[in-house]
Scaffold this active site. Structure first.
Site, mmCIF file in Angstrom:
data_model
loop_
_atom_site.group_PDB
_atom_site.id
_atom_site.type_symbol
_atom_site.label_atom_id
_atom_site.label_comp_id
_atom_site.label_asym_id
_atom_site.label_seq_id
_atom_site.Cartn_x
_atom_site.Cartn_y
_atom_site.Cartn_z
ATOM 1 N N HIS A 1 5.391 -4.457 -20.357
ATOM 2 C CA HIS A 1 5.958 -3.570 -19.333
ATOM 3 C C HIS A 1 5.781 -2.102 -19.726
ATOM 4 C CE1 HIS A 1 9.205 -3.306 -15.969
ATOM 5 N NE2 HIS A 1 8.361 -2.304 -15.893
ATOM 6 N N ARG B 1 3.914 -5.377 5.153
ATOM 7 C CA ARG B 1 4.674 -5.946 6.275
ATOM 8 C C ARG B 1 4.058 -5.536 7.598
ATOM 9 N NH1 ARG B 1 9.445 -6.875 7.565
ATOM 10 N NH2 ARG B 1 9.719 -4.814 8.447
ATOM 11 N N SER B 2 3.522 -4.304 7.634
ATOM 12 C CA SER B 2 2.853 -3.899 8.881
ATOM 13 C C SER B 2 1.573 -3.154 8.537
ATOM 14 C CB SER B 2 3.793 -2.982 9.691
ATOM 15 O OG SER B 2 4.120 -1.858 8.885
ATOM 16 N N LEU C 1 0.849 -1.195 0.000
ATOM 17 C CA LEU C 1 0.000 0.000 0.000
ATOM 18 C C LEU C 1 0.889 1.251 0.000
ATOM 19 C CD1 LEU C 1 -3.075 0.237 -0.117
ATOM 20 C CD2 LEU C 1 -3.065 0.720 2.334
ATOM 21 N N GLY C 2 1.754 1.320 -1.008
ATOM 22 C CA GLY C 2 2.579 2.514 -1.191
ATOM 23 C C GLY C 2 1.848 3.483 -2.098
ATOM 24 N N ARG C 3 2.579 4.375 -2.734
ATOM 25 C CA ARG C 3 1.945 5.395 -3.588
ATOM 26 C C ARG C 3 1.111 4.750 -4.677
ATOM 27 N NH1 ARG C 3 7.471 8.732 -3.218
ATOM 28 N NH2 ARG C 3 8.266 6.629 -3.440
ATOM 29 N N ILE C 4 1.658 3.745 -5.332
ATOM 30 C CA ILE C 4 0.923 3.118 -6.444
ATOM 31 C C ILE C 4 -0.247 2.303 -5.892
ATOM 32 C CG2 ILE C 4 1.099 1.366 -8.257
ATOM 33 C CD1 ILE C 4 3.888 2.502 -8.899
ATOM 34 N N ILE D 1 1.491 -5.476 -11.810
ATOM 35 C CA ILE D 1 2.098 -4.269 -12.397
ATOM 36 C C ILE D 1 3.382 -3.931 -11.627
ATOM 37 C CG2 ILE D 1 0.116 -3.151 -13.486
ATOM 38 C CD1 ILE D 1 1.132 -2.205 -9.969
ATOM 39 N N ASP E 1 1.691 -7.128 -16.734
ATOM 40 C CA ASP E 1 2.505 -6.126 -17.436
ATOM 41 C C ASP E 1 3.986 -6.420 -17.294
ATOM 42 O OD1 ASP E 1 3.439 -2.680 -17.079
ATOM 43 O OD2 ASP E 1 2.949 -3.735 -18.952
ATOM 44 N N GLU F 1 11.954 -10.732 -19.005
ATOM 45 C CA GLU F 1 11.569 -9.829 -20.095
ATOM 46 C C GLU F 1 12.708 -9.657 -21.111
ATOM 47 O OE1 GLU F 1 10.261 -6.175 -18.258
ATOM 48 O OE2 GLU F 1 8.812 -7.216 -17.048
ATOM 49 N N ARG G 1 6.814 -6.436 -10.551
ATOM 50 C CA ARG G 1 7.939 -7.032 -11.260
ATOM 51 C C ARG G 1 7.615 -8.496 -11.540
ATOM 52 N NH1 ARG G 1 9.377 -2.667 -12.114
ATOM 53 N NH2 ARG G 1 11.324 -1.595 -11.600
HETATM 54 C C1 8YV Z 1 10.315 1.892 -15.846
HETATM 55 C C2 8YV Z 1 9.290 0.611 -14.084
HETATM 56 O O1 8YV Z 1 10.131 3.251 -15.837
HETATM 57 O O2 8YV Z 1 9.480 2.660 -12.963
HETATM 58 C C3 8YV Z 1 9.653 1.426 -12.894
HETATM 59 O O3 8YV Z 1 10.089 0.809 -11.889
HETATM 60 O O4 8YV Z 1 9.164 -0.555 -14.028
HETATM 61 C C4 8YV Z 1 9.051 1.270 -15.386
HETATM 62 O O5 8YV Z 1 8.064 2.231 -15.232
HETATM 63 C C5 8YV Z 1 10.656 1.452 -17.253
HETATM 64 O O6 8YV Z 1 11.073 0.159 -17.176
HETATM 65 C C6 8YV Z 1 11.729 2.381 -17.844
HETATM 66 O O7 8YV Z 1 12.337 1.807 -18.928
#
Ligand code: 8YV
Length: 320
Positions: free
Chosen positions: A275, A171-172, A148-151, A226, A252, A257, A228
């Site tokens: 991605h 984690r908490s 639950l960070g910014r994204i 979205i 994504d 990759e 890794r």
């Molecule tokens: C990267 C990303 O910006 O910001 C990240 O952590 O995974 C992507 O948004 C992208 O891979 C840049 O090439």
């Protein structure tokens, strides 16, 4: 000199080219010879989510002062080693939050409502033979967010607009959060319809989506990634999708990759993206401006725009 590790943005590359002696790592056929000739002149590395600065590269650049990452995720940068060597690190937080959160919602909608599959249905002339199948309603579905960070928060706010109840794992527990907290990923998966990976990749979160979590998510559950690729045990995900032990996935990112498991290509219950989370003109230019601004600040001995606080203890999640 500035060493760029990955062809990522013409805008960024052009600007760096006009300001610095720019070396493009991907164009160098003989790296040892290159390093013998130029290593001592390279004071900055510009990397991204796929190609950062590991210990080997850092050790090959004795005059390296700063790593400026064209990404918010820093799993390709050896942060502990940068701290040890006194190398500064910057990234590109905030400017990409909207795009990544928008895409997460897009993946939820396209996966549950079969938007990509129905587009192929029309293009393939199949509509003439009958209506497209019924799909799964999105509004009101329970969304569980890992991280639950910014994204993660931005995704939650968007999903709330679709009347989705929000739960999360981190984690908490976040005392100020109004969302339902589950103390483990397995419990979160069992409690939601759509499980979203939105945490940074660390040793602790590698393969955080495993067979147990996928079984808990179950045959009516959907996975959205979205974050890794290595957040997910990819072979386990592939078999869960093939065997329909989960209903579908919107992905994504992938473990290796740009290589994507080909077993996924023929499946109608998965949406595959290359991605592109932050991949809009506006956002990538804003990210490039941060990289450029951080380098200019560093070399002009001014405060960095987006410094990464080091050391990051192994368990500290840099919230995207
Ligand atoms: C990267 C990303 O910006 O910001 C990240 O952590 O995974 C992507 O948004 C992208 O891979 C840049 O090439």
């Amino acid at each position: 000199g500035v060493l760029m590790t990955f062809p990522m943005s013409t805008y960024l590359e052009q600007h760096l080219d006009t300001r610095y002696n720019l070396f493009r790592l991907w164009t160098i056929p003989d790296r040892p010879t290159f390093l013998k000739q130029h290593a001592s002149s390279i004071r900055a590395v510009v990397g991204n989510a796929n190609a950062g600065a590991d210990k080997e590269l850092i050790d090959s650049l004795p005059c390296l002062e700063i790593v400026s990452s064209f990404s918010v995720g820093l799993d390709k940068v050896d942060l502990g080693y940068c701290k040890e060597k006194g190398i500064r690190v910057t990234n590109t937080p905030d400017v990409l939050t909207d795009d990544v959160a928008d895409l997460a919602i897009g993946l939820m909608l396209s996966t549950l409502r079969g938007i990509c599959e129905s587009d192929r249905y029309v293009r393939g002339g199949l509509w003439k033979k009958g209506d497209f199948k019924l799909t799964t309603k999105f509004s009101g579905k329970k969304v569980g967010i890992i991280g639950l960070g910014r994204i993660g928060v931005a995704i939650a706010k968007r999903a709330e607009a679709f009347n989705c109840p929000i739960s999360y794992y981190s984690r908490s527990q976040k005392p100020d959060s109004k969302y339902k907290y589950l103390p483990s990923v397995v419990e979160l998966a069992a409690d939601c319809d759509i499980l979203v990976v939105a945490c940074p990749l660390t040793e602790e979160t590698r393969h955080i989506i495993n067979r147990e979590v996928l079984d808990a998510l179950g045959p009516k559950g959907f996975l959205i990634n979205i974050g890794r690729g290595p957040h997910v045990d990819e072979p386990e995900l592939v078999s869960a999708l093939v065997e329909r032990r989960i209903a579908g996935a919107g992905l994504d990112v992938f473990e290796n990759e740009p290589h994507v498991p080909e077993e996924l290509f023929g499946l109608d219950n998965v949406v595959l993206l290359p991605h592109v989370g932050s991949g809009t003109v506006e956002t990538r230019n804003a990210m490039a401006d941060l990289v450029i601004g951080n380098l200019e600040a560093h070399f002009n001995k001014k405060p960095l725009l987006t410094p990464v606080q080091l050391p990051i203890c192994p368990h500290t999640c840099l919230f995207y």
